[in-house]
Design an enzyme around this catalytic site. Structure first.
Site, PDB file in Angstrom:
ATOM      1  N   TRP A 153     -13.150   9.165  40.566  1.00  0.00           N
ATOM      2  CA  TRP A 153     -14.350   8.747  41.285  1.00  0.00           C
ATOM      3  C   TRP A 153     -15.330   9.887  41.546  1.00  0.00           C
ATOM      4  O   TRP A 153     -16.429   9.646  42.023  1.00  0.00           O
ATOM      5  CB  TRP A 153     -13.938   8.136  42.639  1.00  0.00           C
ATOM      6  N   ASN A 154     -14.942  11.127  41.272  1.00  0.00           N
ATOM      7  CA  ASN A 154     -15.850  12.227  41.661  1.00  0.00           C
ATOM      8  C   ASN A 154     -17.039  12.355  40.713  1.00  0.00           C
ATOM      9  O   ASN A 154     -18.149  12.659  41.129  1.00  0.00           O
ATOM     10  CB  ASN A 154     -15.095  13.556  41.801  1.00  0.00           C
ATOM     11  N   LYS A 177     -10.249   2.586  32.119  1.00  0.00           N
ATOM     12  CA  LYS A 177     -10.115   2.135  33.512  1.00  0.00           C
ATOM     13  C   LYS A 177     -10.647   3.244  34.428  1.00  0.00           C
ATOM     14  O   LYS A 177      -9.954   4.211  34.711  1.00  0.00           O
ATOM     15  CB  LYS A 177      -8.662   1.825  33.897  1.00  0.00           C
ATOM     16  N   GLY A 230      -7.450  13.365  36.918  1.00  0.00           N
ATOM     17  CA  GLY A 230      -7.125  13.006  38.293  1.00  0.00           C
ATOM     18  C   GLY A 230      -6.171  14.017  38.891  1.00  0.00           C
ATOM     19  O   GLY A 230      -6.223  15.201  38.552  1.00  0.00           O
ATOM     20  N   SER A 231      -5.260  13.536  39.744  1.00  0.00           N
ATOM     21  CA  SER A 231      -4.399  14.468  40.484  1.00  0.00           C
ATOM     22  C   SER A 231      -3.136  14.811  39.697  1.00  0.00           C
ATOM     23  O   SER A 231      -2.705  14.065  38.812  1.00  0.00           O
ATOM     24  CB  SER A 231      -4.021  13.852  41.830  1.00  0.00           C
ATOM     25  N   GLU A 252      -6.152  16.129  32.393  1.00  0.00           N
ATOM     26  CA  GLU A 252      -7.069  17.040  33.092  1.00  0.00           C
ATOM     27  C   GLU A 252      -6.820  16.823  34.574  1.00  0.00           C
ATOM     28  O   GLU A 252      -7.306  15.870  35.166  1.00  0.00           O
ATOM     29  CB  GLU A 252      -8.512  16.707  32.679  1.00  0.00           C
ATOM     30  N   LEU A 253      -5.997  17.715  35.148  1.00  0.00           N
ATOM     31  CA  LEU A 253      -5.531  17.492  36.523  1.00  0.00           C
ATOM     32  C   LEU A 253      -6.250  18.469  37.453  1.00  0.00           C
ATOM     33  O   LEU A 253      -7.240  19.071  37.094  1.00  0.00           O
ATOM     34  CB  LEU A 253      -4.009  17.619  36.551  1.00  0.00           C
ATOM     35  N   CYS A 286     -13.129  19.394  40.243  1.00  0.00           N
ATOM     36  CA  CYS A 286     -11.854  20.054  39.910  1.00  0.00           C
ATOM     37  C   CYS A 286     -12.050  21.544  39.611  1.00  0.00           C
ATOM     38  O   CYS A 286     -11.109  22.313  39.714  1.00  0.00           O
ATOM     39  CB  CYS A 286     -11.175  19.335  38.752  1.00  0.00           C
TER      40      CYS A 286
HETATM   41  P1  NAD Z   1      -4.765   9.796  43.667  1.00  0.00           P
HETATM   42  O1  NAD Z   1      -3.884  10.901  43.269  1.00  0.00           O
HETATM   43  O2  NAD Z   1      -4.136   8.527  44.091  1.00  0.00           O
HETATM   44  O3  NAD Z   1      -5.793   9.382  42.505  1.00  0.00           O
HETATM   45  C1  NAD Z   1      -6.422  10.272  41.648  1.00  0.00           C
HETATM   46  C2  NAD Z   1      -7.095   9.428  40.557  1.00  0.00           C
HETATM   47  O4  NAD Z   1      -6.103   8.786  39.766  1.00  0.00           O
HETATM   48  C3  NAD Z   1      -7.961   8.295  41.096  1.00  0.00           C
HETATM   49  O5  NAD Z   1      -9.084   8.187  40.261  1.00  0.00           O
HETATM   50  C4  NAD Z   1      -7.111   7.049  40.977  1.00  0.00           C
HETATM   51  O6  NAD Z   1      -7.897   5.893  40.719  1.00  0.00           O
HETATM   52  C5  NAD Z   1      -6.256   7.356  39.788  1.00  0.00           C
HETATM   53  N1  NAD Z   1      -4.892   6.825  39.870  1.00  0.00           N
HETATM   54  C6  NAD Z   1      -4.075   6.819  40.937  1.00  0.00           C
HETATM   55  N2  NAD Z   1      -2.882   6.299  40.621  1.00  0.00           N
HETATM   56  C7  NAD Z   1      -2.956   5.955  39.312  1.00  0.00           C
HETATM   57  C8  NAD Z   1      -2.050   5.371  38.394  1.00  0.00           C
HETATM   58  N3  NAD Z   1      -0.780   5.071  38.734  1.00  0.00           N
HETATM   59  N4  NAD Z   1      -2.484   5.150  37.124  1.00  0.00           N
HETATM   60  C9  NAD Z   1      -3.730   5.478  36.749  1.00  0.00           C
HETATM   61  N5  NAD Z   1      -4.631   6.038  37.560  1.00  0.00           N
HETATM   62  C10 NAD Z   1      -4.245   6.276  38.830  1.00  0.00           C
HETATM   63  O7  NAD Z   1      -5.614  10.277  44.874  1.00  0.00           O
HETATM   64  P2  NAD Z   1      -7.104  10.374  45.320  1.00  0.00           P
HETATM   65  O8  NAD Z   1      -7.069  10.225  46.793  1.00  0.00           O
HETATM   66  O9  NAD Z   1      -8.013   9.461  44.571  1.00  0.00           O
HETATM   67  O10 NAD Z   1      -7.435  11.878  44.982  1.00  0.00           O
HETATM   68  C11 NAD Z   1      -6.578  12.892  45.522  1.00  0.00           C
HETATM   69  C12 NAD Z   1      -6.611  14.133  44.748  1.00  0.00           C
HETATM   70  O11 NAD Z   1      -6.721  13.913  43.367  1.00  0.00           O
HETATM   71  C13 NAD Z   1      -7.789  15.001  45.067  1.00  0.00           C
HETATM   72  O12 NAD Z   1      -7.561  15.719  46.233  1.00  0.00           O
HETATM   73  C14 NAD Z   1      -7.841  15.892  43.872  1.00  0.00           C
HETATM   74  O13 NAD Z   1      -6.933  16.951  44.013  1.00  0.00           O
HETATM   75  C15 NAD Z   1      -7.356  15.008  42.746  1.00  0.00           C
HETATM   76  N6  NAD Z   1      -8.487  14.523  41.925  1.00  0.00           N
HETATM   77  C16 NAD Z   1      -8.796  15.280  40.856  1.00  0.00           C
HETATM   78  C17 NAD Z   1      -9.864  14.913  40.077  1.00  0.00           C
HETATM   79  C18 NAD Z   1     -10.253  15.749  38.889  1.00  0.00           C
HETATM   80  O14 NAD Z   1     -11.404  15.738  38.503  1.00  0.00           O
HETATM   81  N7  NAD Z   1      -9.296  16.437  38.255  1.00  0.00           N
HETATM   82  C19 NAD Z   1     -10.602  13.781  40.383  1.00  0.00           C
HETATM   83  C20 NAD Z   1     -10.244  13.005  41.491  1.00  0.00           C
HETATM   84  C21 NAD Z   1      -9.153  13.386  42.256  1.00  0.00           C
END
Ligand code: NAD
Length: 478
Positions: A153-154, A177, A230-231, A252-253, A286
């Site tokens: 979402w960022n 997705k 994502g994370s 890309e974490l 990130c």
């Molecule tokens: P999160 O770890 O639940 O989600 C991170 C992302 O992954 C979200 O976009 C979410 O929609 C997606 N996601 C979650 N569970 C998934 C699954 N099982 N399958 C597929 N996609 C899934 O937590 P959050 O609260 O959204 O973000 C927390 C942390 O994630 C942030 O503090 C940051 O460290 C990291 N993050 C990193 C990026 C990046 O650009 N690398 C982007 C967003 C969040």
């Protein structure tokens, strides 16, 4: 500028725009107000199966479409994105909160990725090996197959475009997705691709419960490649699912970017660049500069200069005139950032600026600067993903490098120095996928973008980003 937002959103599956009908919905919230602004339909299992079937049918058609024809469609989609950037950016500000100018800039910068990959794919040459007369051995690159991509979402447009552009240019079909929090802007990006003439099923967009959608798509034998931004914990979970089917992955974490500031640098330039970049997208980036290690001789001056600049960042609704930083993207962020700051304070960190939630509706947080942050504070170890800079002094180059490398993460790293020797050693010794010295540009589009260690693997962008959607084949003729 109006903050009108579509009351109903759609999925795009098998060439059809699909309404919510009786599907479950996710409520989309404006982070500047905390108000629900729309209902997003969640794909059912039958929807996902239909998308998989369509991706499977579309793949051979698109793979066998000449690369020049693929490029024409991608360039057209890029033109449509530029034309529609004001409206797509407006939707992004409604759902994500970033200032409107930055949102529109994200759309136009993303459009250029379609252009870059359209041309890159034409130059994806293989090799002819040396063989006796009458024999031939070739190495060719071929599209990997249908892709499942998951984006956060960022950067609702910039993160998915890094997956869509190379996959489509390479000849793959792709199911995207995006994050449920920020759906309308990526939906409009998909509309640009569809309106540009992409055949049915080559690109599709679904939403739902993230874990249900990802486990369903990744388990399908149709999907040959997974790309996730994502994370770290979610990345590890998706890799385990991918391992079951021996599927290729690009991960890309997160990062926790160190910034090494040496006393021989141009300190005003370092301050101007880093203080501006830290609060871009409210620090939810990130590659955001976060762990500042500043050489002792200039430490106090740097911290003071940084806090002075950060205090001038204007915070408010992304539609406001002159606003530089919007709200955080969802209610999880201010509470997580606040907890980290309280933990650091309790362990001895000094708050030089901010430290609190903004006293407004929505998910606002003050630009924050913490000094002398102890290494055992959570914020020195876990990515804050918010508008917080944490600072510590150092004395020697070896100490700075050791500190930069002390975490299991390695995405971006930055340094400011006028010493060529220091710059060379930093470039070589920092454990990170991208190192920027005397600047903060790590994603120019034509260079590999990706991390090492737990920050993930595989590169996005440039020729490496295209190859991530291809397999290598050797053909031997005698
Ligand atoms: P999160 O770890 O639940 O989600 C991170 C992302 O992954 C979200 O976009 C979410 O929609 C997606 N996601 C979650 N569970 C998934 C699954 N099982 N399958 C597929 N996609 C899934 O937590 P959050 O609260 O959204 O973000 C927390 C942390 O994630 C942030 O503090 C940051 O460290 C990291 N993050 C990193 C990026 C990046 O650009 N690398 C982007 C967003 C969040």
């Amino acid at each position: 500028m109006s903050n009108a937002y579509p009351k109903k959103l759609q999925l795009h599956i098998d060439g059809e725009w699909i309404d919510g009908e009786d599907r479950e919905v996710h409520q989309v919230v404006n982070p500047a107000t905390g108000e629900t602004i729309s209902d997003l339909p969640k794909a059912t299992k039958a929807d996902l199966d239909r998308a998989l079937d369509a991706a499977d049918r579309a793949f051979p058609i698109w793979r066998d479409t000449p690369v020049a024809e693929r490029a024409v469609i991608l360039h057209k989609a890029a033109d449509l994105m530029r034309e529609r950037a004001p409206e797509i950016g407006r939707l992004m500000t409604c759902e994500q909160g970033k200032p409107l100018g930055q949102a529109i800039g994200e759309v136009t910068a993303s459009a250029s990725h379609f252009d870059i990959m359209a041309e890159e794919a034409k130059r994806c040459y293989g090799r002819v090996l040396v063989r006796p007369a009458g024999q031939n051995s070739f190495v060719k690159y071929q599209p990997v197959g249908p892709v499942a991509a998951f984006s956060p979402w960022n950067f609702p447009i910039f993160t998915p475009v890094r997956k869509l552009a190379p996959a489509i240019a390479a000849g793959c079909s792709i199911i995207l997705k995006p994050a449920e929090e920020t759906p309308a802007s990526p939906i409009e990006m998909i509309r640009c691709l569809v309106d540009a003439g992409l055949p049915s099923g080559v690109v599709q967009i679904v939403f739902g419960d993230p874990a249900e959608v990802s486990s369903h798509l990744i388990a399908s034998p149709v999907i040959r490649k997974i790309s996730f931004t994502g994370s770290v914990p979610v990345g590890k979970q998706l890799m385990k699912l991918a391992a079951e089917g021996m599927k290729r992955t690009t991960m890309e974490l997160g990062g926790h970017a160190p910034v090494l500031v040496f006393d021989d640098c141009d300190i005003e330039k370092a301050l101007d660049l880093t203080a501006m970049q830290k609060y871009r997208n409210a620090g939810q980036v990130c590659v955001s500069p976060t762990r500042f290690y500043v050489q002792s001789g200039i430490y106090d001056r740097f911290v003071k200069g940084f806090a002075e600049r950060a205090a001038k960042v204007s915070v408010g609704d992304g539609f406001g005139e002159g606003i530089e930083m919007g709200p955080l993207a969802n209610p999880r962020r201010p509470s997580s950032v606040g907890d980290m700051i309280n933990d650091a304070k309790s362990k001895g960190a000094e708050v030089m600026l901010g430290g609190n939630r903004h006293d407004k509706q929505g998910f606002f947080f003050d630009p924050t600067v913490l000094s002398h942050v102890p290494l055992d504070a959570n914020i020195m170890n876990d990515e804050p993903f918010g508008p917080v800079a944490v600072m510590r002094p150092f004395d020697t180059l070896d100490e700075a490098i050791e500190q930069a490398n002390r975490l299991p993460l390695g995405l971006a790293a930055y340094a400011f120095t006028n010493s060529l020797r220091t710059a060379n050693l930093i470039g070589d010794k920092i454990e990170a996928g991208m190192v920027a010295i005397n600047n903060l540009t790590v994603s120019p589009g034509d260079a590999p973008f990706g991390g090492v260690k737990e920050s993930g693997h595989g590169s996005e962008d440039g020729p490496d980003g295209l190859k991530a959607y291809m397999v290598t084949k050797a053909i031997h003729q005698a």
